[in-house]
Design a protein around this motif. Structure first.
Motif, mmCIF file in Angstrom:
data_model
loop_
_atom_site.group_PDB
_atom_site.id
_atom_site.type_symbol
_atom_site.label_atom_id
_atom_site.label_comp_id
_atom_site.label_asym_id
_atom_site.label_seq_id
_atom_site.Cartn_x
_atom_site.Cartn_y
_atom_site.Cartn_z
ATOM 1 N N VAL A 139 68.208 35.931 59.164
ATOM 2 C CA VAL A 139 68.116 34.743 60.008
ATOM 3 C C VAL A 139 68.237 35.191 61.454
ATOM 4 O O VAL A 139 69.223 35.824 61.844
ATOM 5 N N HIS A 140 67.206 34.847 62.210
ATOM 6 C CA HIS A 140 67.219 35.191 63.635
ATOM 7 C C HIS A 140 67.196 33.892 64.434
ATOM 8 O O HIS A 140 66.354 33.034 64.191
ATOM 9 N N VAL A 141 68.106 33.774 65.367
ATOM 10 C CA VAL A 141 68.188 32.598 66.235
ATOM 11 C C VAL A 141 67.796 33.036 67.637
ATOM 12 O O VAL A 141 68.398 33.956 68.195
ATOM 13 N N ALA A 142 66.775 32.386 68.181
ATOM 14 C CA ALA A 142 66.282 32.729 69.517
ATOM 15 C C ALA A 142 66.432 31.539 70.445
ATOM 16 O O ALA A 142 66.320 30.386 70.026
ATOM 17 N N HIS A 143 66.698 31.832 71.708
ATOM 18 C CA HIS A 143 66.730 30.799 72.740
ATOM 19 C C HIS A 143 65.894 31.302 73.900
ATOM 20 O O HIS A 143 66.348 32.106 74.709
ATOM 21 N N TRP A 144 64.638 30.839 73.929
ATOM 22 C CA TRP A 144 63.732 31.258 74.993
ATOM 23 C C TRP A 144 63.950 30.392 76.222
ATOM 24 O O TRP A 144 64.195 29.201 76.123
ATOM 25 N N ARG A 145 63.832 31.003 77.380
ATOM 26 C CA ARG A 145 64.077 30.297 78.640
ATOM 27 C C ARG A 145 62.872 30.455 79.573
ATOM 28 O O ARG A 145 62.845 31.362 80.393
ATOM 29 N N PRO A 146 61.885 29.569 79.416
ATOM 30 C CA PRO A 146 60.724 29.663 80.301
ATOM 31 C C PRO A 146 61.124 29.426 81.755
ATOM 32 O O PRO A 146 62.000 28.614 82.042
ATOM 33 N N GLY A 147 60.477 30.150 82.633
ATOM 34 C CA GLY A 147 60.845 30.115 84.037
ATOM 35 C C GLY A 147 60.609 28.795 84.742
ATOM 36 O O GLY A 147 61.306 28.466 85.682
ATOM 37 N N ARG A 148 59.622 28.026 84.316
ATOM 38 C CA ARG A 148 59.289 26.815 85.063
ATOM 39 C C ARG A 148 59.483 25.550 84.244
ATOM 40 O O ARG A 148 58.801 24.564 84.457
ATOM 41 N N GLY A 149 60.403 25.565 83.314
ATOM 42 C CA GLY A 149 60.719 24.356 82.579
ATOM 43 C C GLY A 149 60.037 24.254 81.226
ATOM 44 O O GLY A 149 59.298 25.130 80.804
ATOM 45 N N TYR A 150 60.304 23.157 80.580
ATOM 46 C CA TYR A 150 59.796 22.869 79.250
ATOM 47 C C TYR A 150 58.291 22.592 79.316
ATOM 48 O O TYR A 150 57.825 21.843 80.175
ATOM 49 N N GLY A 151 57.525 23.186 78.422
ATOM 50 C CA GLY A 151 56.072 23.099 78.436
ATOM 51 C C GLY A 151 55.497 21.707 78.608
ATOM 52 O O GLY A 151 54.660 21.480 79.502
ATOM 53 N N PRO A 152 55.885 20.730 77.777
ATOM 54 C CA PRO A 152 55.334 19.383 77.947
ATOM 55 C C PRO A 152 55.664 18.769 79.308
ATOM 56 O O PRO A 152 54.872 18.000 79.848
ATOM 57 N N ASP A 153 56.818 19.117 79.873
ATOM 58 C CA ASP A 153 57.144 18.624 81.213
ATOM 59 C C ASP A 153 56.171 19.184 82.246
ATOM 60 O O ASP A 153 55.767 18.492 83.187
ATOM 61 N N VAL A 154 55.803 20.455 82.085
ATOM 62 C CA VAL A 154 54.851 21.073 83.006
ATOM 63 C C VAL A 154 53.498 20.377 82.892
ATOM 64 O O VAL A 154 52.868 20.053 83.898
ATOM 65 N N VAL A 155 53.063 20.113 81.648
ATOM 66 C CA VAL A 155 51.797 19.401 81.444
ATOM 67 C C VAL A 155 51.874 18.015 82.082
ATOM 68 O O VAL A 155 50.962 17.588 82.795
ATOM 69 N N MET A 156 52.987 17.313 81.844
ATOM 70 C CA MET A 156 53.175 15.972 82.392
ATOM 71 C C MET A 156 53.090 15.986 83.924
ATOM 72 O O MET A 156 52.454 15.120 84.525
ATOM 73 N N LYS A 157 53.704 16.971 84.551
ATOM 74 C CA LYS A 157 53.685 17.048 86.016
ATOM 75 C C LYS A 157 52.261 17.251 86.539
ATOM 76 O O LYS A 157 51.893 16.698 87.575
ATOM 77 N N HIS A 158 51.461 18.023 85.809
ATOM 78 C CA HIS A 158 50.057 18.189 86.208
ATOM 79 C C HIS A 158 49.296 16.870 86.076
ATOM 80 O O HIS A 158 48.471 16.544 86.935
ATOM 81 N N VAL A 159 49.569 16.132 85.018
ATOM 82 C CA VAL A 159 48.916 14.827 84.847
ATOM 83 C C VAL A 159 49.310 13.906 85.996
ATOM 84 O O VAL A 159 48.455 13.271 86.622
ATOM 85 N N GLN A 160 50.610 13.852 86.306
ATOM 86 C CA GLN A 160 51.091 12.992 87.395
ATOM 87 C C GLN A 160 50.491 13.392 88.744
ATOM 88 O O GLN A 160 50.178 12.541 89.571
ATOM 89 N N ALA A 161 50.349 14.691 88.977
ATOM 90 C CA ALA A 161 49.853 15.177 90.262
ATOM 91 C C ALA A 161 48.326 15.160 90.346
ATOM 92 O O ALA A 161 47.765 15.437 91.412
ATOM 93 N N GLY A 162 47.666 14.862 89.219
ATOM 94 C CA GLY A 162 46.205 14.868 89.217
ATOM 95 C C GLY A 162 45.619 16.260 89.288
ATOM 96 O O GLY A 162 44.512 16.449 89.788
ATOM 97 N N THR A 163 46.360 17.259 88.793
ATOM 98 C CA THR A 163 45.901 18.649 88.865
ATOM 99 C C THR A 163 45.474 19.192 87.504
ATOM 100 O O THR A 163 45.500 20.399 87.277
ATOM 101 N N VAL A 164 45.078 18.287 86.594
ATOM 102 C CA VAL A 164 44.553 18.727 85.303
ATOM 103 C C VAL A 164 43.123 19.207 85.525
ATOM 104 O O VAL A 164 42.299 18.480 86.081
#
Length: 194
Positions: free
Chosen positions: A35-60
């Protein structure tokens, strides 16, 4: 708590990182699972939040592949995936049973599929835009491990992400729940289901 003896994985004796823990569980006399337990820490936040911010900013990006690459380049943490994979490889190559779990802070590419992008429900609880939060993105973390031969337990049983999205984040709760931001409505438009 475990009814089975749990010890440190002898091939990965160091569990000093707060992001990677490896254990051996004896499930029978001389029979083990790892059993391996991992905790990844992306540098710029949670993936769906990043996608959401692009949608909000109109940068899709108009080109879905370019948008996918843009998001992945912002999000991916290859050092985390590689550390986890390095620790699991000896067991995978030897055909031993391995369970990988944890807080990946990244969705699965098996959930963000082209079919989901066309037919799936909006992941945004209360979307203030006209763009649904559903894109095809081959998230690199989960892809790293399926490419290594591992299988997603939930997707093995429920293969269709449109009919069985398998949301684990954010679980629904009533607005006004102590310690939680509003779930929906004007004061909580940024909750995402993933």
């Amino acid at each position: 708590y475990s009814r089975f003896p749990v010890t440190t994985d002898p091939l990965n004796p160091k569990n000093t990182s707060r992001d990677s823990f490896a254990h051996r569980v004896e499930v029978g006399v001389g029979k083990f699972v790892y059993v391996h337990v991992a905790h990844w820490r992306p540098g710029r936040g949670y993936g769906p939040d990043v996608v959401m911010k692009h949608v909000q900013a109109g940068t899709v990006e108009d080109d879905p592949k370019k948008f996918e690459e843009k998001v992945l380049d912002e999000m991916s943490t290859p050092s985390s995936y590689n550390l986890t994979l390095k620790r699991l490889k000896p067991h995978l190559y030897a055909g031993r049973p391995v369970f990988l779990l944890g807080d990946f802070n990244e969705p699965s590419h098996l959930d963000w599929t082209p079919e989901y992008a066309r037919k799936g429900p909006d992941r945004w609880v209360d979307n203030p835009t006209e763009t649904p939060l559903r894109f095809a993105i081959r998230w690199r973390g989960s892809k790293t491990f399926t490419d290594a031969g591992m299988r997603d337990a939930y997707r093995t049983i429920f293969s269709n992400p449109v009919t069985h999205p398998g949301y684990t984040w954010t679980p629904p709760y009533a607005n006004g729940t102590p310690g939680r931001r509003p779930y929906d409505g004007d004061k909580g438009p940024n909750q995402i289901l993933d």
